[in-house]
Write a protein that holds these residues in place. Structure first.
Motif, mmCIF file in Angstrom:
data_model
loop_
_atom_site.group_PDB
_atom_site.id
_atom_site.type_symbol
_atom_site.label_atom_id
_atom_site.label_comp_id
_atom_site.label_asym_id
_atom_site.label_seq_id
_atom_site.Cartn_x
_atom_site.Cartn_y
_atom_site.Cartn_z
ATOM 1 N N PHE A 160 0.951 -1.319 0.164
ATOM 2 C CA PHE A 160 0.022 0.044 -0.001
ATOM 3 C C PHE A 160 0.911 1.381 -0.053
ATOM 4 C CE2 PHE A 160 -2.622 -3.447 1.481
ATOM 5 C CZ PHE A 160 -3.831 -3.112 1.123
ATOM 6 N N LYS A 162 1.326 5.608 0.694
ATOM 7 C CA LYS A 162 0.552 6.949 1.164
ATOM 8 C C LYS A 162 1.670 8.104 0.958
ATOM 9 C CE LYS A 162 1.895 7.417 6.201
ATOM 10 N NZ LYS A 162 2.591 6.284 6.179
ATOM 11 N N ILE A 247 -3.229 6.623 -0.559
ATOM 12 C CA ILE A 247 -3.504 6.685 -1.928
ATOM 13 C C ILE A 247 -3.642 5.569 -2.718
ATOM 14 C CG2 ILE A 247 -2.812 9.229 -1.836
ATOM 15 C CD1 ILE A 247 -0.302 8.205 -3.457
ATOM 16 N N ALA A 248 -4.272 5.429 -3.757
ATOM 17 C CA ALA A 248 -4.295 4.315 -4.511
ATOM 18 C C ALA A 248 -3.072 4.390 -5.739
ATOM 19 C CB ALA A 248 -5.467 4.327 -5.450
ATOM 20 N N ASP A 251 -3.021 6.569 -8.493
ATOM 21 C CA ASP A 251 -2.391 8.146 -8.179
ATOM 22 C C ASP A 251 -1.093 7.864 -8.468
ATOM 23 O OD1 ASP A 251 -5.276 8.740 -7.237
ATOM 24 O OD2 ASP A 251 -4.676 7.805 -5.502
ATOM 25 N N ARG A 274 -14.012 7.565 -1.912
ATOM 26 C CA ARG A 274 -12.862 6.860 -1.764
ATOM 27 C C ARG A 274 -12.305 6.523 -0.465
ATOM 28 N NH1 ARG A 274 -7.806 9.470 -5.246
ATOM 29 N NH2 ARG A 274 -6.734 7.919 -4.006
ATOM 30 N N ASP A 275 -11.772 5.103 -0.288
ATOM 31 C CA ASP A 275 -11.205 4.806 0.856
ATOM 32 C C ASP A 275 -10.067 3.733 0.713
ATOM 33 O OD1 ASP A 275 -10.441 4.006 3.570
ATOM 34 O OD2 ASP A 275 -12.451 3.374 4.220
ATOM 35 N N ASP A 276 -8.761 4.445 0.266
ATOM 36 C CA ASP A 276 -7.947 3.591 -0.339
ATOM 37 C C ASP A 276 -7.311 2.508 0.315
ATOM 38 O OD1 ASP A 276 -7.685 4.974 -2.921
ATOM 39 O OD2 ASP A 276 -7.315 6.461 -1.841
ATOM 40 N N TRP A 277 -7.235 2.644 1.860
ATOM 41 C CA TRP A 277 -6.565 1.462 2.712
ATOM 42 C C TRP A 277 -7.619 0.862 3.278
ATOM 43 C CZ3 TRP A 277 -1.613 3.081 5.705
ATOM 44 C CH2 TRP A 277 -0.642 3.517 4.745
#
Length: 303
Positions: A160, A162, A247-248, A251, A274-277
Motif C-alpha cells: 500500500f 501513502k 492513496i491508490a 494515483d 474513496r477509501d484506499d486502505w
C-alpha cells in the motif's frame, strides 16, 4: 463543550492560529481530527503514540512527546512498554474519536505511531519503506514506488502507499505478526538493496546523507523497535496543513500527484467516494524467508 464518545471535552482557545500563513486555527484542527476519526482510528488503534505538539503554532517551539502526562483523563487508553535501555515508558493510544479531539486540543498537530501493537510490541505487523528524494524530482519517487511494489508482489506481499505530506512516499506492507523487528529490518534492507542495485545512479540505501550524492534514499530504518512513522491521515506542521494520506496505486502513476498535495483545505474533496486502505487488514501475509541467493553480494547484485 462537545460530547464525543460519551466524554465531555473542553476546547480551549479554538481561535488560536496554528498555521499563521493560512489562518488555520486550533478549532479547525480539532474539527478535522473529529471528522477523520472513523478513517484514521483503524490505522492507529493500539499503536503507541509519539506526539508532535506546537503550543504556539508551526514555526515556533515544537515539543516531541512520547510519555503521556499524568493530567490526561483516565478514559484515554495507555500502554507501558520497555525502553530496551532500561526502564519503561507509558504512551497514549488513539483508540477513539474523543482521544483524537483531546490531542488536537492539546496542540498535537502530527501523530506518529509504532509499527507494532501493544498486544505484541516486540513484533511488528507493518513493514515500511520511506522513499526520501534528494531534490524535487517527484517523478523518481513515483517510479521507485512502482518498482518496489512489483518487487514485493514477486514475493507475494501486498503493498500500500501513502503520501508523507512532506517530500516523499511511504510504501507500507501489512504482514502477519513477525517474530521480531530485527527480522523485518533485515528483510526490508535486502529488498531496498536489491532495488537500489537496479538503478545505482539514482537510488541508494546509504544512511549518511553526504554519501548519497543526490540519489533517492530508500530508508528502512523505521523498521525497528520503538521507532515511529507519521500516522495515516495525520496533519503535517507545514504551510497549508498537508496531510499524510493513503492513496491508490493509480494515483502514483499520475504526473499530477504531489507528496503534499492533499491539505486541510482540499482533503474532503479528495476523500469523497474513496477509501484506499479499507482492505489493508485483510491483506496481511507472512514475511517470506530470504535465501542466500536473494541477498545482494558486495557489488549489490543478487547471487
Amino acid at each position: 463543550m462537545p460530547i464525543i464518545d460519551g466524554h465531555e471535552i473542553a476546547i480551549t482557545n479554538p481561535q488560536k492560529v496554528l498555521f499563521p500563513d493560512d489562518g488555520i486555527t486550533k478549532g479547525d484542527l480539532v474539527e478535522y481530527y473529529r471528522r477523520i476519526a472513523d478513517r484514521m482510528i483503524p490505522q492507529v488503534r493500539d499503536r503507541p503514540l509519539h506526539m508532535n505538539r506546537f503550543p504556539d503554532g508551526i514555526g515556533r517551539i515544537v515539543i516531541q512527546q512520547k510519555r503521556i502526562p499524568d493530567s490526561f483523563p483516565q478514559w484515554i487508553k495507555r500502554a507501558t512498554v520497555d525502553l530496551h535501555r532500561g526502564g519503561t515508558i507509558t504512551h497514549a493510544l488513539i483508540d477513539n474519536a474523543a482521544t483524537l479531539v483531546y490531542l488536537a486540543n492539546y496542540n498535537m498537530i502530527t501523530a506518529h505511531v509504532w509499527l507494532s501493537r501493544i498486544e505484541a510490541p516486540e513484533q511488528p505487523d507493518l513493514l515500511i519503506f520511506d522513499l526520501d528524494p534528494a531534490d524535487e524530482d517527484f517523478s523518481l519517487v513515483r517510479r521507485t514506488a512502482i518498482s518496489l511494489r512489483t518487487l514485493l508482489e514477486e514475493l507475494r506481499l501486498v503493498a500500500f502507499v501513502k503520501t508523507t505530506g512532506s517530500r516523499g512516499l511511504h510504501v507500507v506492507v501489512p504482514i502477519s505478526i513477525a517474530p521480531s523487528f530485527e527480522e523485518v529490518h533485515v528483510f526490508a534492507d535486502v529488498i531496498a538493496q536489491r532495488l537500489a542495485a537496479g538503478d545505482p545512479d539514482h537510488l541508494t540505501t546509504e544512511f549518511i546523507k553526504q554519501k548519497r550524492e543526490g540519489r533517492l534514499f530508500i530508508d528502512v530504518n523505521r523498521n525497528a523497535y520503538g521507532q515511529t512513522v507519521v500516522a495515516p491521515y495525520s496533519v503535517r506542521a507545514k504551510r497549508s496543513g498537508p496531510i499524510a494520506v493513503p492513496i491508490a496505486w493509480a494515483d502514483v502513476e499520475s504526473d499530477a500527484l504531489r507528496p503534499d498535495g492533499v491539505t486541510m483545505g482540499n482533503v474532503w474533496d479528495w476523500l469523497h467516494g474513496r477509501d484506499d486502505w479499507k482492505e489493508l487488514e485483510q491483506m496481511r501475509r507472512p514475511l517470506p524467508r530470504l535465501t542466500e541467493s536473494d541477498k545482494p553480494d558486495r557489488s549489490g547484485r543478487r547471487r
